[in-house]
Design a protein around this motif. Structure first.
Motif, mmCIF file in Angstrom:
data_model
loop_
_atom_site.group_PDB
_atom_site.id
_atom_site.type_symbol
_atom_site.label_atom_id
_atom_site.label_comp_id
_atom_site.label_asym_id
_atom_site.label_seq_id
_atom_site.Cartn_x
_atom_site.Cartn_y
_atom_site.Cartn_z
ATOM 1 N N PRO A 110 78.283 -17.034 3.945
ATOM 2 C CA PRO A 110 78.280 -16.879 2.420
ATOM 3 C C PRO A 110 78.120 -17.970 1.684
ATOM 4 N N TYR A 111 78.062 -19.310 2.024
ATOM 5 C CA TYR A 111 78.112 -20.438 1.299
ATOM 6 C C TYR A 111 76.889 -20.591 0.407
ATOM 7 N N GLY A 112 75.811 -20.445 0.825
ATOM 8 C CA GLY A 112 74.655 -20.468 -0.145
ATOM 9 C C GLY A 112 74.372 -19.564 -1.073
ATOM 10 N N TRP A 113 75.105 -18.215 -0.572
ATOM 11 C CA TRP A 113 75.060 -16.983 -1.708
ATOM 12 C C TRP A 113 75.989 -17.585 -2.925
ATOM 13 N N ALA A 114 77.177 -18.086 -2.413
ATOM 14 C CA ALA A 114 78.135 -18.193 -3.524
ATOM 15 C C ALA A 114 77.719 -19.438 -4.618
ATOM 16 N N TRP A 115 76.711 -20.524 -4.132
ATOM 17 C CA TRP A 115 76.314 -21.487 -4.971
ATOM 18 C C TRP A 115 75.278 -20.968 -5.743
ATOM 19 N N ALA A 116 74.408 -19.831 -5.246
ATOM 20 C CA ALA A 116 73.488 -19.377 -5.949
ATOM 21 C C ALA A 116 73.903 -18.696 -7.086
ATOM 22 N N THR A 117 74.781 -18.013 -6.924
ATOM 23 C CA THR A 117 75.385 -17.200 -7.892
ATOM 24 C C THR A 117 76.148 -18.051 -8.999
ATOM 25 N N GLN A 118 76.856 -19.217 -8.420
ATOM 26 C CA GLN A 118 77.185 -19.952 -9.401
ATOM 27 C C GLN A 118 76.181 -21.003 -10.353
ATOM 28 N N LEU A 119 74.981 -21.322 -9.817
ATOM 29 C CA LEU A 119 73.851 -21.689 -10.441
ATOM 30 C C LEU A 119 73.267 -20.374 -11.473
ATOM 31 N N ALA A 120 73.446 -19.478 -11.223
ATOM 32 C CA ALA A 120 72.882 -18.264 -12.123
ATOM 33 C C ALA A 120 73.970 -18.061 -13.205
ATOM 34 N N ALA A 121 75.359 -18.290 -12.913
ATOM 35 C CA ALA A 121 76.527 -18.126 -14.171
ATOM 36 C C ALA A 121 76.284 -19.546 -14.849
ATOM 37 N N SER A 171 84.055 -19.294 -0.343
ATOM 38 C CA SER A 171 82.745 -18.639 -0.819
ATOM 39 C C SER A 171 83.279 -17.485 -1.871
ATOM 40 N N LEU A 172 84.318 -16.782 -1.595
ATOM 41 C CA LEU A 172 84.745 -15.780 -2.205
ATOM 42 C C LEU A 172 85.323 -16.140 -3.406
ATOM 43 N N SER A 173 85.955 -17.258 -3.533
ATOM 44 C CA SER A 173 86.410 -17.897 -4.660
ATOM 45 C C SER A 173 85.278 -18.292 -5.634
ATOM 46 N N LEU A 174 84.191 -18.747 -5.271
ATOM 47 C CA LEU A 174 83.211 -19.169 -6.072
ATOM 48 C C LEU A 174 82.444 -17.597 -6.698
ATOM 49 N N LEU A 175 82.041 -16.768 -5.525
ATOM 50 C CA LEU A 175 81.533 -15.544 -5.834
ATOM 51 C C LEU A 175 82.312 -14.660 -6.852
ATOM 52 N N LEU A 176 83.460 -14.722 -6.860
ATOM 53 C CA LEU A 176 84.349 -14.064 -7.798
ATOM 54 C C LEU A 176 84.345 -14.411 -9.125
ATOM 55 N N ASP A 177 84.218 -15.851 -9.246
ATOM 56 C CA ASP A 177 84.113 -16.683 -10.686
ATOM 57 C C ASP A 177 82.820 -15.953 -11.312
ATOM 58 N N SER A 178 81.727 -16.169 -10.251
ATOM 59 C CA SER A 178 80.369 -15.790 -10.744
ATOM 60 C C SER A 178 80.135 -14.351 -11.170
ATOM 61 N N VAL A 192 88.589 -8.731 -4.432
ATOM 62 C CA VAL A 192 90.242 -8.882 -4.713
ATOM 63 C C VAL A 192 90.754 -7.784 -3.494
ATOM 64 N N ASP A 193 90.010 -6.894 -3.238
ATOM 65 C CA ASP A 193 90.463 -5.821 -2.169
ATOM 66 C C ASP A 193 90.657 -6.630 -0.969
ATOM 67 N N HIS A 194 89.434 -7.188 -0.497
ATOM 68 C CA HIS A 194 89.357 -7.607 0.737
ATOM 69 C C HIS A 194 90.152 -8.951 1.016
ATOM 70 N N ALA A 195 90.369 -9.735 -0.303
ATOM 71 C CA ALA A 195 91.294 -11.021 -0.159
ATOM 72 C C ALA A 195 92.816 -10.586 0.117
ATOM 73 N N MET A 196 93.135 -9.300 -0.757
ATOM 74 C CA MET A 196 94.198 -8.996 -0.463
ATOM 75 C C MET A 196 94.679 -8.438 0.917
ATOM 76 N N ALA A 224 94.476 -20.629 -0.714
ATOM 77 C CA ALA A 224 95.242 -20.674 -1.848
ATOM 78 C C ALA A 224 94.463 -20.576 -3.505
ATOM 79 N N SER A 225 93.394 -21.208 -3.070
ATOM 80 C CA SER A 225 92.718 -21.309 -4.309
ATOM 81 C C SER A 225 92.062 -19.665 -4.608
ATOM 82 N N LEU A 226 91.627 -19.190 -3.795
ATOM 83 C CA LEU A 226 91.415 -17.822 -3.947
ATOM 84 C C LEU A 226 92.176 -16.724 -4.326
ATOM 85 N N MET A 227 93.552 -16.861 -3.610
ATOM 86 C CA MET A 227 94.553 -15.964 -3.932
ATOM 87 C C MET A 227 95.112 -16.189 -5.569
#
Length: 337
Positions: A110-121, A171-178, A192-196, A224-227
């Motif tokens: 998921p790592y490259g996915w996360a940064w791709a959405t961060q670039l878009a944002a 990666s989910l932290s970055l994807l959530l922000d994006s 959020v559902d899967h993290a919990m 901790a950063s994700l939660m």
């Protein structure tokens, strides 16, 4: 008030330009489907995201370029950054990237996915004159990533808790922000559902087992950063106290600066990234610590940043092709944590 990034903006910008322009060495991670599918020439396979050794580093160094354009980069280097972004973030090029990720659903997950959405944002919120063009070009790729993510999350029985690229929480932290910035509420709800489900009941993380020898992430701090992002503040404070009950204490190993013995080895220098990601995440979490622990966390963040400062711009290419982004996020976390 000047940004803490301003003193570093020019050397970091020059490092990004140099890394993007260096097409080899190149790790394609391309899975060939037949004998005719073996051409991994960087700019042919990935017209937007080549250079910087690999796809994900090219993506997030371009993210850093967009961010630095708003942080006081000198005119000459600002023009150099914008020129690279203009050349790479064109609709014809990013459409190739989107189709590649659509056809190969595990590529850079998921790592490259996360940064791709961060670039878009980053493009979507940037005030640079070129940013609307870049944001328009990035939109199809970010949508493919989000759609892939929604298909993938229900198939993931357990989170990945490593200290490298496949760590789920990072990666989910970055994807959530994006997703929040780009208006994908369906993605936000799924994360959020899967993290919990995965992390909500966690407690007493064994911090003494970190780090591993090629970590660039702390699995503890990433979780901790994700939660922090998915829970309301009161509930998160209680969760953090259960999960990392000694965070910020004088003997907390998560405050230590990692040791690197070979500054030319690509795996060993991951530990420079660990120093930077620790600084980043400690600053995000400091607001939930008591005052003495928060002071120790900030001091550790400064020490970790200082230990890596020269490697970011003057180290081996195994460091310079990617560390700018993590240093940038560590400084941004000081402003927003």
């Amino acid at each position: 008030m000047s940004s803490p990034i301003t003193p570093y903006a020019d050397p970091w910008a020059a490092t990004i330009v140099s890394a993007l322009d260096r097409h080899y060495p190149w790790n394609s991670a391309h899975s060939a489907s037949d004998p005719q599918d073996c051409d991994v020439t960087p700019h042919r396979l990935h017209p937007s995201f080549h250079g910087c050794l690999d796809w994900h580093s090219s993506v997030h160094m371009q993210y850093s370029a967009v961010v630095l354009l708003g942080e006081g980069v000198g005119d000459g280097l600002a023009g150099e950054l914008a020129q690279r972004l203009d050349a790479r973030l064109q609709p014809a090029h990013t459409q190739v990237e989107a189709e590649y990720v659509r056809a190969r659903r595990s590529y850079e997950r998921p790592y490259g996915w996360a940064w791709a959405t961060q670039l878009a944002a980053a493009c979507a919120r940037s005030s640079h004159p070129g940013a609307p063009r870049w944001a328009e070009a990035m939109a199809p790729l970010s949508e493919v990533v989000f759609d892939n993510l929604l298909e993938w999350l229900p198939t993931l029985a357990y989170p990945v808790r490593t200290g490298v690229h496949d760590n789920t929480a990072f990666s989910l932290s970055l994807l959530l922000d994006s997703a929040r910035e780009l208006g994908r509420e369906d993605v936000c709800e799924a994360i959020v559902d899967h993290a919990m489900r995965w992390f909500g009941a966690d407690r007493d993380y064994p911090v003494v087992y970190e780090p591993s020898g090629n970590d660039f992430l702390s699995a503890a701090l990433c979780e901790a950063s994700l939660m922090r992002r998915v829970m309301d503040p009161g509930a998160f404070g209680a969760w953090l106290g259960r999960f990392l009950p000694r965070l910020g204490e004088a003997d907390d190993p998560l405050l230590a600066t990692p040791t690197v013995l070979d500054r030319t080895d690509g795996k060993s220098v991951h530990l420079f990234g660990l120093a930077l990601s620790r600084a980043w995440h400690l600053r995000e979490l400091a607001g939930w610590l008591d005052e003495p622990a928060a002071r120790r966390a900030e001091a550790a963040a400064r020490d970790n940043l200082a230990a890596v400062a020269e490697e970011i711009v003057s180290g081996d290419f195994m460091s310079t092709h990617w560390l700018v982004t993590f240093a940038l996020r560590a400084l941004l976390a000081r402003e927003t944590g």
